[in-house]
Design an enzyme around this catalytic site. Sequence first.
Site, PDB file in Angstrom:
ATOM      1  N   ALA A  14       0.830  -1.208   0.000  1.00 36.25           N
ATOM      2  CA  ALA A  14       0.000   0.000   0.000  1.00 36.25           C
ATOM      3  C   ALA A  14       0.859   1.251   0.000  1.00 36.25           C
ATOM      4  O   ALA A  14       0.636   2.187  -0.780  1.00 36.25           O
ATOM      5  CB  ALA A  14      -0.943  -0.003   1.204  1.00 36.25           C
ATOM      6  N   GLU A 111      -8.531 -20.497  -4.703  1.00 34.46           N
ATOM      7  CA  GLU A 111      -8.426 -20.579  -3.254  1.00 34.46           C
ATOM      8  C   GLU A 111      -9.816 -20.601  -2.634  1.00 34.46           C
ATOM      9  O   GLU A 111     -10.823 -20.411  -3.321  1.00 34.46           O
ATOM     10  CB  GLU A 111      -7.602 -19.395  -2.710  1.00 34.46           C
ATOM     11  N   HIS A 235      -5.939 -17.810   9.989  1.00 27.02           N
ATOM     12  CA  HIS A 235      -5.649 -18.677   8.845  1.00 27.02           C
ATOM     13  C   HIS A 235      -5.734 -20.115   9.321  1.00 27.02           C
ATOM     14  O   HIS A 235      -5.181 -20.467  10.363  1.00 27.02           O
ATOM     15  CB  HIS A 235      -4.258 -18.384   8.283  1.00 27.02           C
ATOM     16  N   ARG A 283     -12.299 -19.117   4.986  1.00 29.86           N
ATOM     17  CA  ARG A 283     -11.328 -19.381   6.048  1.00 29.86           C
ATOM     18  C   ARG A 283     -11.949 -19.509   7.432  1.00 29.86           C
ATOM     19  O   ARG A 283     -11.491 -20.308   8.244  1.00 29.86           O
ATOM     20  CB  ARG A 283     -10.271 -18.269   6.065  1.00 29.86           C
ATOM     21  N   HIS A 344      -4.163 -14.283  11.347  1.00 28.97           N
ATOM     22  CA  HIS A 344      -3.576 -14.063  10.027  1.00 28.97           C
ATOM     23  C   HIS A 344      -3.828 -12.670   9.450  1.00 28.97           C
ATOM     24  O   HIS A 344      -2.972 -12.130   8.770  1.00 28.97           O
ATOM     25  CB  HIS A 344      -4.119 -15.109   9.060  1.00 28.97           C
ATOM     26  N   ARG A 379     -12.296 -11.730   5.329  1.00 31.37           N
ATOM     27  CA  ARG A 379     -11.623 -11.430   4.067  1.00 31.37           C
ATOM     28  C   ARG A 379     -11.591 -12.647   3.153  1.00 31.37           C
ATOM     29  O   ARG A 379     -11.214 -13.736   3.570  1.00 31.37           O
ATOM     30  CB  ARG A 379     -10.189 -10.965   4.326  1.00 31.37           C
TER      31      ARG A 379
END
Length: 526
Positions: A14, A111, A235, A283, A344, A379
Amino acid sequence: MTNSDVLIVGSGAAGLTAALNLADRFKVTVLAKGALNEGSTAWAQGGIAAVLEPGDTFEHHVEDTMVAGAGLNDRAIVEFVVERAPAAIERLRALGVPFAEEKGALHLTREGGHSHRRIVHVADATGWAVQEALQRAAEAHPNITLVPDQVAIDLATSRHEERYSGAGNVWGVYAIDRRSGRVALHTARATILATGGAGRTYLFSTAPRGATGDGIAMAWRAGARVANMEFMQFHPTCLYHLEVKNFLITEAVRGEGGRLINPTTGKRFMPYYDAERLELAPRDVVARAIDAEIKRYGLDFVHLDISHMPADFVRGHFPNIYEKLKGLGIDMTVAPIPVVPAQHYTCGGIMVDRDGRTDLPGLYAAGECTQSGLHGANRLASNSLLECFVFGEAAARDIAERWDNLPAVPAIRAWDESRVTDSDEEVVIKQNWTEIRRFMWNYVGIVRTTKRLERARHRIDLLRSEIEDYYGHFRVTPDLIELRNLLQTADLIVRSALHRHESRGLHYTLDYPELSDPPVDTVLVP
């Protein structure tokens, strides 16, 4: 003291994206907490999500993001980010990021939570390749000054002007130089926080050592709102090894066929928790399933097994993971990998709008330290680097467009340490650091209860006065700064978790197992 047009705190995806987008017109200073490549970006194994496969659409990517985020995402922001993903990939390729290709096209992997293959990657070390490319470009630009080993203490605001003001403007940061131990004032007409997340608030985390919530804590103390801090992503698959504490096994291992096995029963267990999506469930679902198996059977870990796939396939797709594990005596081509969940990603943070603007004039933020509306309550895999590129560019664009209306930096007071002495009890810092991380793991982890959260809040209240007293009497050190920010971040997480009386996404509480309607953000006001 240094002065520049724009100050960026953080040298990851970023921060460097913003710097490169500003530097053709402005003088930019980028502060790194340690070495320039020590942030979370370099640790990212998986990849970057973008709609590039025939048959995939922006709408599919948007819906996958909304589903993973449990309906708490801002759809307009999700669309804004997703639609800019392909262009972000092209800019990275132009910078020299060597994304994997197959038959002349980008190789895309899949994923958890994604309905299509849309993850571009550089084997299993995407973040490192991205960091190298961005850093190389930034180092070559004459208008960008990169300053390592600067630990930001607090934002310099209107309250620090020589003529005190309550206007709330941000004029830069005070930061301690690790090498000299001296505090410097870095000023600018616009400041961007790109400081990463708060993973080290927890005992087990895949985040780098410096992920102590600094930007979030500094913005909060300066008067900016913070939102959705209860949503800490765990995670599902961190390597379980007594010598290696935070080695991530990328989600792509499951995306390419890896199966989760209970080592006691020898059975694949995801069919019992999510029969449709199995190991490719979001997740939060997979992490809770592993947590449940560990608790039910008294396990230390579960197995992630991809040994049924051809050995050349495994070594070719995951060369870095293969070599790391081989060095630890684990051959993932013939044996399973012991894994446990670990903190995570920080899904909440400083509230920002589409242009990366915070509540405070002159202060922008981008990346993991923010709550932009993209991630919602959880996320989606590989949306994190994407957020960094899109919002780094958005903040830079807004600063450029508003430049003529940004006021010049007034006279700011230097850092005052005339009434403090050197610390005589460093052990206090280490003890408190360990205590925070342990009770956050035990009381504010994957599965929560109100009773556990109240216990955590009680511990925070007891530690607050102790740490504030220590901060007020002793000269600041990097460890003391991080401890102060860890406690502030822990407090924001616990307050947010106690406020949410439902189970949504990453926040799962046994006292409120159902969803509430409609979904509402948890917004904390200083």
